[in-house]
Every structure is written in C-alpha cells, then in structure tokens.
Design a protein around this motif. Structure first.
Motif, PDB file in Angstrom:
ATOM      1  N   LYS A 156     -32.505  -5.230   6.705  1.00 51.01           N
ATOM      2  CA  LYS A 156     -33.396  -4.299   6.484  1.00 51.01           C
ATOM      3  C   LYS A 156     -32.906  -3.482   5.438  1.00 51.01           C
ATOM      4  N   GLN A 157     -33.912  -2.779   4.720  1.00 57.05           N
ATOM      5  CA  GLN A 157     -33.415  -1.985   3.453  1.00 57.05           C
ATOM      6  C   GLN A 157     -33.058  -0.587   4.023  1.00 57.05           C
ATOM      7  N   THR A 158     -32.194   0.120   3.509  1.00 59.40           N
ATOM      8  CA  THR A 158     -32.267   1.381   4.180  1.00 59.40           C
ATOM      9  C   THR A 158     -32.593   2.149   3.170  1.00 59.40           C
ATOM     10  N   TYR A 159     -33.158   3.759   3.272  1.00 63.51           N
ATOM     11  CA  TYR A 159     -33.466   4.567   2.488  1.00 63.51           C
ATOM     12  C   TYR A 159     -32.856   5.707   2.464  1.00 63.51           C
ATOM     13  N   GLY A 160     -32.774   6.323   1.031  1.00 64.51           N
ATOM     14  CA  GLY A 160     -32.009   7.844   1.005  1.00 64.51           C
ATOM     15  C   GLY A 160     -32.959   9.021   1.549  1.00 64.51           C
ATOM     16  N   LYS A 161     -32.893   9.887   0.764  1.00 72.64           N
ATOM     17  CA  LYS A 161     -33.618  11.089   1.473  1.00 72.64           C
ATOM     18  C   LYS A 161     -35.145  11.047   1.276  1.00 72.64           C
TER      19      LYS A 161
ATOM     20  N   SER B 202     -35.579   7.277   9.153  1.00 75.08           N
ATOM     21  CA  SER B 202     -35.080   8.495   8.185  1.00 75.08           C
ATOM     22  C   SER B 202     -33.617   8.462   8.008  1.00 75.08           C
ATOM     23  N   PRO B 203     -33.103   9.262   7.226  1.00 76.37           N
ATOM     24  CA  PRO B 203     -31.605   9.560   7.106  1.00 76.37           C
ATOM     25  C   PRO B 203     -31.179  10.125   8.433  1.00 76.37           C
ATOM     26  N   TYR B 204     -31.996  11.111   8.951  1.00 72.19           N
ATOM     27  CA  TYR B 204     -31.710  12.109  10.085  1.00 72.19           C
ATOM     28  C   TYR B 204     -31.509  10.828  11.277  1.00 72.19           C
ATOM     29  N   GLN B 205     -32.551   9.880  11.508  1.00 75.25           N
ATOM     30  CA  GLN B 205     -32.517   9.042  12.515  1.00 75.25           C
ATOM     31  C   GLN B 205     -31.376   8.154  12.456  1.00 75.25           C
ATOM     32  N   ARG B 206     -31.034   7.510  11.032  1.00 74.58           N
ATOM     33  CA  ARG B 206     -29.667   6.716  10.751  1.00 74.58           C
ATOM     34  C   ARG B 206     -28.506   7.270  11.253  1.00 74.58           C
ATOM     35  N   MET B 207     -28.639   8.561  11.049  1.00 73.94           N
ATOM     36  CA  MET B 207     -27.111   9.254  11.598  1.00 73.94           C
ATOM     37  C   MET B 207     -27.051   9.245  13.064  1.00 73.94           C
ATOM     38  N   GLN B 208     -28.299   9.457  13.685  1.00 71.36           N
ATOM     39  CA  GLN B 208     -28.270   9.498  15.217  1.00 71.36           C
ATOM     40  C   GLN B 208     -27.830   8.096  15.668  1.00 71.36           C
ATOM     41  N   VAL B 209     -28.705   7.141  15.033  1.00 78.05           N
ATOM     42  CA  VAL B 209     -28.409   5.889  15.688  1.00 78.05           C
ATOM     43  C   VAL B 209     -26.998   5.176  15.617  1.00 78.05           C
ATOM     44  N   ARG B 210     -26.063   5.857  14.728  1.00 75.78           N
ATOM     45  CA  ARG B 210     -25.164   5.498  14.308  1.00 75.78           C
ATOM     46  C   ARG B 210     -23.990   5.668  15.695  1.00 75.78           C
ATOM     47  N   SER B 211     -24.441   6.901  16.386  1.00 76.88           N
ATOM     48  CA  SER B 211     -23.355   7.246  17.531  1.00 76.88           C
ATOM     49  C   SER B 211     -24.140   6.916  18.493  1.00 76.88           C
TER      50      SER B 211
ATOM     51  N   ALA C 299     -43.795  -2.804   5.538  1.00 76.15           N
ATOM     52  CA  ALA C 299     -44.472  -4.067   6.292  1.00 76.15           C
ATOM     53  C   ALA C 299     -45.867  -4.185   5.628  1.00 76.15           C
ATOM     54  N   CYS C 300     -46.626  -3.259   5.327  1.00 77.20           N
ATOM     55  CA  CYS C 300     -48.103  -3.517   5.187  1.00 77.20           C
ATOM     56  C   CYS C 300     -48.550  -3.158   3.744  1.00 77.20           C
ATOM     57  N   ASP C 301     -47.570  -2.441   2.948  1.00 77.50           N
ATOM     58  CA  ASP C 301     -47.727  -2.036   1.631  1.00 77.50           C
ATOM     59  C   ASP C 301     -48.631  -0.878   1.590  1.00 77.50           C
ATOM     60  N   MET C 302     -49.235  -0.229   2.143  1.00 74.83           N
ATOM     61  CA  MET C 302     -50.058   0.739   2.289  1.00 74.83           C
ATOM     62  C   MET C 302     -49.337   1.979   1.544  1.00 74.83           C
ATOM     63  N   PRO C 303     -49.708   3.045   0.908  1.00 71.60           N
ATOM     64  CA  PRO C 303     -49.057   3.975   0.237  1.00 71.60           C
ATOM     65  C   PRO C 303     -48.561   4.733   1.552  1.00 71.60           C
ATOM     66  N   LEU C 304     -47.346   5.542   1.517  1.00 67.81           N
ATOM     67  CA  LEU C 304     -46.771   6.194   2.612  1.00 67.81           C
ATOM     68  C   LEU C 304     -47.097   7.646   2.435  1.00 67.81           C
ATOM     69  N   ALA C 305     -47.437   8.358   1.163  1.00 70.80           N
ATOM     70  CA  ALA C 305     -47.601   9.404   0.739  1.00 70.80           C
ATOM     71  C   ALA C 305     -46.707  10.429   1.630  1.00 70.80           C
ATOM     72  N   GLN C 306     -45.306  10.354   0.962  1.00 69.44           N
ATOM     73  CA  GLN C 306     -44.095  11.179   1.599  1.00 69.44           C
ATOM     74  C   GLN C 306     -44.034  11.079   3.079  1.00 69.44           C
ATOM     75  N   SER C 307     -44.354  10.417   3.846  1.00 69.82           N
ATOM     76  CA  SER C 307     -44.128  10.092   5.099  1.00 69.82           C
ATOM     77  C   SER C 307     -43.323   9.295   5.603  1.00 69.82           C
ATOM     78  N   TRP C 308     -42.526   9.428   6.710  1.00 70.90           N
ATOM     79  CA  TRP C 308     -41.704   8.146   6.980  1.00 70.90           C
ATOM     80  C   TRP C 308     -42.385   7.193   8.027  1.00 70.90           C
ATOM     81  N   THR C 309     -43.473   7.629   8.363  1.00 76.10           N
ATOM     82  CA  THR C 309     -44.252   6.966   9.476  1.00 76.10           C
ATOM     83  C   THR C 309     -45.723   6.354   8.549  1.00 76.10           C
ATOM     84  N   CYS C 310     -46.053   5.134   8.622  1.00 80.36           N
ATOM     85  CA  CYS C 310     -47.142   4.614   7.988  1.00 80.36           C
ATOM     86  C   CYS C 310     -48.396   4.842   8.902  1.00 80.36           C
TER      87      CYS C 310
END
Ligand code: CMP
Length: 735
Positions: A94-99, A127-136, A107-118
C-alpha cells in the motif's frame, strides 16, 4: 467489427511471477509438495507462465497441462485473470502518504478534498499521525490488505477467505485449511511478508502460513509446561526495535502471553488454568492488543470487563466501569482517535467509549423483535474495515455492522461466500480434475447467453416499450464478439453506433484513468455520442469475453424514430451519465447539479434493480438492515453547508420516511420520495447511500436531509400523498 481500433494491454510483467506462484500453489494443494525450493520446477512454471499470460489476455483464462512437473507428478489446472489480479493485489504494497492526503481516493478514485476519509466509499486512509501510532501498537487487521478487502476464517468449511467487501462480498482468494491438522483456524492476520498469522482454537496452536497455506512458522508449545496453550482465540502482532512480539489470548488457560519468534515468553498476565477476578487474574480472555500508549488491552470476557494493563508493572491502568453493564465483552480495539470499541456480545451491541469510559456511540445489532440471523451469541471473529464497518462472525454466519449509521447492514452464511474468480463458473481455487478437463475442451467460456428478445426486454431503457419496437429493432442489430482488454469505443472519436451488451462485462473509462462504470448484460453504451451529438465521451473496453449487439447510427435513427418515449429514455440516460461523469472527474458542481447527479444515480439504480434481482436470485439475499432509533451523522463539510444555508434563511430538515408495516422500501419508492423532495428544495444527504440503495440494501426507512424554504408541515403534507408510506418523522437540524 466496429471501425474503432482494438488494443490489447499487457498484464504487467509481475504477472508472470504471479502466474508461476499460482500454479505452484495449485500444485501444493494437490500434491502437498511445495515447489518453492525446487529450482527446476519453478523455472518450468515461469516459462509456462509466458504462454499462460498470453492466453489469459485473450480469453480471460488458460488451462495448463504439465507432465512430470516434480518427479512423476504433473499438473492440470486452470488459471483465471481474476486470480492473477487478486494475487497481484495481495502482493502489492500500500502506498503511504506524506503530510497531505492524495487528491483522489486510491480505492474509488473520487476526489478527497483534503480529507483523509473518502466521503464516497468511506475509506479511511492512514494519516501520518496514525502511521506513527500504528508503529508502536499491534498491527491493525487492514494494514497490509488491499483496500476494502477483509480476511476471514471459515472454520466449518476449513478455509481462509480474502473477501472484497465493496463488490458484493466476493471471495477473491482462498486458502484451503484442510491441509492442516488444525480444525478451527481463527483470527488470521495478513502480514507485511504476505504470510498469515493465526491461532487454532482446537489444536492449541499459533502459526504462520504462506498464501498457499504452507506452514512457515509455529510457536513451539512443547518447550515447557508454561508454553502449552488451551483454546487460544486471538493473536496480535507488534514490533519493538526490529523484534516482533506476539500477544496471545490463551482463552482456556485464562491468561495473556507475550512471546517472540524464538518461542520465548516475555510476559504473562493471568494465572494459567485459574480463572479469577482479583488483580493478576483473568477469566476466559478473548481479545488482546497493544495500544499506542504501550498498554495491553484485554477483553476479559468471563469477568464481563475490559482492562488495560501496564506490562511494565502489571498494574491496571483502566477498567471498564460497572455501570456500563458489559456482558461477555468479546472484542476490544483502541481506535485512532483514542476511543475504545467494545463488542459487548452478551448485549448484542457495539459500544464506542471515549477515553473517560463514557459511551459516545452505541449500535444494537440484535433484539428479540429482529431477524434471528443477526443473533450471534458467541462471535469468534471480528474484523474492522477501513470504512469503520465491523464484520462479526460466529463461524457459521457473518454480518456487517455499519457503525456510523448504527445498524446491521448485511448477514450471510459463511458457506455461501464462494470463490468466484470467474463470473460464470464458480470455481474453487483448486477446481476438481473433471472441471479442469471439461474447461480445457471448451474453446470459449461456456456462458449462458440470452435470447435477443430477453436481452432487449432486460435492457432498462427499453422497458415498457411496445412489442412493435422490439420487432422493428431486431433486424438492425449485428452481433460482435470482444475479448478482455478489447477497446469497443475510444474516447474522442466520432460515434457511429450504439451498443447493447448481450454477455460479459465492460468498463467505461475516462482517459487517462478514471473508472466511470462497469456495465453488464442488458446495459447499453455508446448512446451519448449519438443523442448529444458529441465525440465519444469515454473509452469502453471489455473485461471479460463479451457478445455485443451493434446498432449503427443510421439504424438507431431509423428504428427509434417512431418511438419517442424510448428516445426520451435514452436521452435521459445520456444526460444522467454525463452528470455522473462530471462528478467522478471532480468537476465543480453547483448544488443544482449535485442534486441532478443524485437523481441520476437513483435513476440508474432503479433501472438496474431488475437486472440485479435476476442476476442474484439464485444467491441468498442479504437480510434487510435493522436500525434502532437513529439519526444521520454530518461530516464537517456538511455541517458547514447547513450552517451557511441557515444563515441564508433556509430551513434544514432531516426526514425519516417509512413504509407501512415495516415492509422493505423498494428502489422505486425511494426514488419517488427523492423526486418529490427535490421539488421542495436541495437534498444534502441520503441514507442508505446511493450505493447501498443500488445494492438493494433498503430497509423500511429512507432518511434524507433537505435544505428548503418550506415549512415542515408543507413537506409532510406532500409526502402524505404518497401511497404505502407511513407517517414520517421530521427533525430540524441546526449547526
Ligand atoms: P459515448 O460517449 O458515445 O461513448 C462512451 C460511452 O460510455 C458513452 O457514450 C456512454 O454510453 C458510456 N458512459 C459515459 N459516461 C458514463 C457513465 N458515467 N456511466 C456509465 N456509462 C457511461
């Protein structure tokens, strides 16, 4: 053939390795021999893969006959395009994203309008914050799975299933568990290395297998008495400084273990074999997880509580309050927003608690007045999807709970989730030899094709047309065959024909890469260029073997001229498709246009109702969703729109429209309600979503949010005029 060119796109180069691996997997199923380390055999499979790929590209599948692949063992098998695609998807990272989130939903190609939720498919991107949490913390179930894919255990039929939850809960890959001595594989977790980690409740094992089901690693329970497990229900994985640790809910022994890959026990909570409630004791714990704060979260089922333990000093850092009345809490998960999700199985509900332990959300999925299939007394398996829906299974049935809208969405028998890589021949991953022999005798896929009249009658834009219309159309139609990846229509070219799909599936693509729609038997395409007098708006290509009727432009004009109502239907279809294309390609829409699009989506859904019903009539139907008293949820954008509308002097109402006698609402009724309300103002929100309506997941209630100048009385008055609708509820919404 149509004048437009045919282009065959190659399956990517990685597909050669995928095909070789699939063949090796099939060989392993039959012979129990893993070819992984047999260089010569793998080399042969990689050579064969070149020809197999060519055939799959042409026909969607390929049969393989190999003598003496390994010693005297040969292989007869069929490989399908769908298998190759599933394998590639399971192997891809899976691709990871920056800020910033990407501009479009992956997944469905709809515009995300700056949101992390489609907002369209509900996908929550990491999101980067979640990625940080998941790591630990413990690895979330979805982390390495393709989007909208769930991994489920079917202990009764002894298989592990990768299920595409967006496309009708289709099984895209399955692992045959018959090959293990294990009888109840549970809690499978898909790992970064494409292996699966799981427990076996019956055989008291914790083990890891590859995608063929070959055992790669197993916890050595015979190392000491302390290592022995009893009825384990869950295993979780986390990393600390490059090392992997497993947390095991050793349910029958009333304890939690933390072990490493070298079979060392690092930590234990609970006393082996002694249930209890005092500090240091547990009673049949069924779920465990390491939170991002470093605490161990435990569903202490037998004690009707959920605990958080600090593994450094074994002190309880949190315990579910008594007044919650938890009964047999079976699963517990810390969410990225630090709330806690608990499956309170004894009360048939899912709770979301805030960090203070106060319930913020509650979803009851069963009570005595409901369909008994939603009753799950001892859920064995829990899976949280990226759109926050929860899948619960008791080993026989599986259901999906929509937490946002607070209702059970779907229930089915696990046995009815069949591996259906190829639409026409539901096959298991390893079809029996008779089937393989039969397939290889066939040149083309043995698909049931429909008589011309049946197809025309099934084509929604022609429905209701007089018999004379069908009679006059028939002589103008010519039948053509297309193969996967053939282009039938090319974007930008002049259109000289319209098409009616007799058999197979096509994709409508807006260049360069937006998937607009997948069309099936009974659908028409190519009508837009003809009725709107514009170049082809999109490219249409076959995704399976297709038989398609072509109607030239001249014939179209001639045959349709005496039937203005059919012409109007096609015109309407073309306009609604144009509106949907604008939405999907992210063009800015005015509220007028947005409601047109909604209407168009609904129209399409009504149109397809018959088709879907016909297509799925042989399958078990999803159970109609139930909802306790509930209200719609509004995201930030919607809240903003409502706020602005109120400032502009409009009213905002949420309407819940019901059918009489708690009967199920039809798609037609739903679209009538939408039409009627659109005449009253702008529709902001609709539940169930257009997609759910499309899948026929309507229950007795339709909820809509309307921005309007009218009073609530006026609106209710209008609705009261509609037959078969019970009195509706109306709520004023203020943000
Ligand atoms: P035409 O523009 O002639 O050629 C491409 C065809 O794709 C088009 O007609 C429609 O039949 C079909 N099409 C375009 N947009 C959509 C859409 N949004 N949904 C379904 N089909 C579409």
């Amino acid at each position: 053939m149509d004048a437009e060119p045919i282009a065959v796109t190659d399956l990517p180069n990685e597909s050669l390795e995928a095909i070789a691996q699939i063949l090796a997997a099939l060989f392993y199923y039959r012979q129990g021999i893993s070819l992984e380390h047999h260089f010569e055999s793998m080399k042969r499979l990689r050579e064969v893969a070149i020809e197999v790929r060519t055939q799959i590209q042409a026909k969607g599948r390929s049969s393989v006959h190999l003598m003496n692949l390994y010693e005297e063992h040969g292989l007869d098998a069929v490989v399908y395009l769908s298998q190759v695609k599933a394998w590639l998807a399971l192997q891809s990272q899976k691709q990871t994203y920056g800020k910033e989130p990407p501009t479009r939903c992956p997944a469905c190609d709809m515009p995300l309008a700056q949101s992390w939720t489609c907002l369209a498919c509900g996908l929550e991107l990491e999101s980067p914050y979640q990625r940080m949490q998941v790591r630990s913390s413990s690895q979330p179930a979805v982390q390495f799975l393709p989007f909208h894919t769930a991994l489920l255990a079917d202990p009764e039929r002894r298989r592990l299933l990768f299920v595409n939850c967006r496309e009708g809960h289709r099984v895209v890959w399955e692992i045959d568990a018959e090959q293990w001595s294990a009888t109840v594989p549970l809690s499978p977790l898909y790992l970064e290395n494409h292996h699966l980690l799981m427990v076996d409740q019956q055989e008291n094992r914790v083990f890891e297998v590859n995608l063929w089901g070959k055992t790669i690693w197993e916890f050595k329970t015979d190392t000491s008495e302390r290592h022995q497990l009893l009825g384990p229900r869950r295993v979780a994985l986390h990393h600390r400084a490059q090392d992997a640790y497993l947390l095991i809910a050793d349910t029958g022994n009333h304890r939690i273990l933390m072990i490493d890959r070298h079979h060392r026990i690092h930590w234990q909570y609970g006393v082996k074999g002694e249930p209890g409630k005092d500090d240091g004791f547990l009673n049949s714990p069924t779920d465990v997880q390491l939170t991002s704060e470093g605490y161990v979260l435990i569903a202490d089922r037998g004690n009707h509580r959920v605990l958080e333990i600090n593994p450094d000093n074994n002190l309880i850092t949190w315990e579910s309050p008594q007044d919650l009345g938890l009964s047999l809490p079976t699963f517990a998960e810390k969410l990225p927003n630090h709330n806690l999700l608990v499956v309170d199985a004894g009360n048939y509900r899912v709770l979301e608690l805030n960090p203070q332990g106060v319930p913020e959300e509650e979803c009851v999925y069963f009570n005595q007045s409901l369909d008994p299939r939603f009753r799950m007394d001892d859920p064995l398996h829990y899976f949280r999807r990226e759109n926050q829906n929860i899948l619960l299974s008791n080993g026989r049935r599986i259901m999906e709970i929509d937490l946002i809208h607070k209702h059970a969405l779907w229930v089915n028998n696990l046995s009815e989730l069949r591996y259906e890589g190829h639409e026409d021949n539901g096959h298991t991953l390893d079809p029996n030899p008779d089937f393989v022999a039969w397939i290889s005798k066939q040149d083309a896929a043995p698909q049931a094709s429909m008589a011309l009249n049946d197809i025309l009658a099934r084509t929604s834009v022609f429905q209701g047309a007089p018999v004379t219309f069908f009679e006059s159309l028939t002589p103008y139609l010519t039948l053509q065959t297309f193969y996967p990846e053939d282009k039938i229509v090319t974007q930008g070219q002049t259109g000289d024909a319209m098409f009616i799909l007799k058999k197979g599936k096509v994709q409508v693509l807006k260049e360069p890469e937006t998937l607009l729609a997948t069309l099936e038997a009974g659908d028409i395409f190519g009508e837009m260029a003809l009725v709107l007098s514009e170049p082809r708006s999109a490219t249409v290509k076959a995704v399976s073997n297709c038989e398609i009727y072509r109607l030239s432009k001249w014939a179209f004009d001639t045959a349709l001229q005496p039937f203005p109502e059919v012409q109007a239907g096609i015109q309407k279809l073309a306009q609604s498709r144009a509106a949907i294309t604008r939405l999907k390609t992210g063009k800015h829409l005015s509220s007028q246009e947005a409601s047109e699009v909604l209407q168009a989506l609904l129209d399409q859904q009504v149109e397809r109702l018959q088709q879907i019903k016909a297509q799925f009539s042989h399958r078990s139907h999803p159970v109609i969703a139930f909802r306790p008293l509930w209200r719609l949820m509004y995201n930030k954008i919607e809240q903003h729109v409502i706020h602005e509308a109120l400032l502009a002097g409009l009213n905002c109402f949420e309407l819940h429209v019901h059918t009489y006698n708690r009967e199920v609402m039809s798609q037609l009724q739903a679209s009538h309600v939408v039409e009627l309300l659109q005449a009253q103002g702008d529709l902001l929100k609709l539940h169930p979503s257009p997609e759910a309506i499309f899948k026929d997941l309507l229950d007795d209630t339709l909820a809509l949010t309307l921005l309007t100048r009218h009073s609530p009385e006026q609106i209710l008055d209008d609705l009261a005029g509609m037959d078969e609708l019970a009195p509706s509820e109306i709520y004023s919404i203020v943000f």
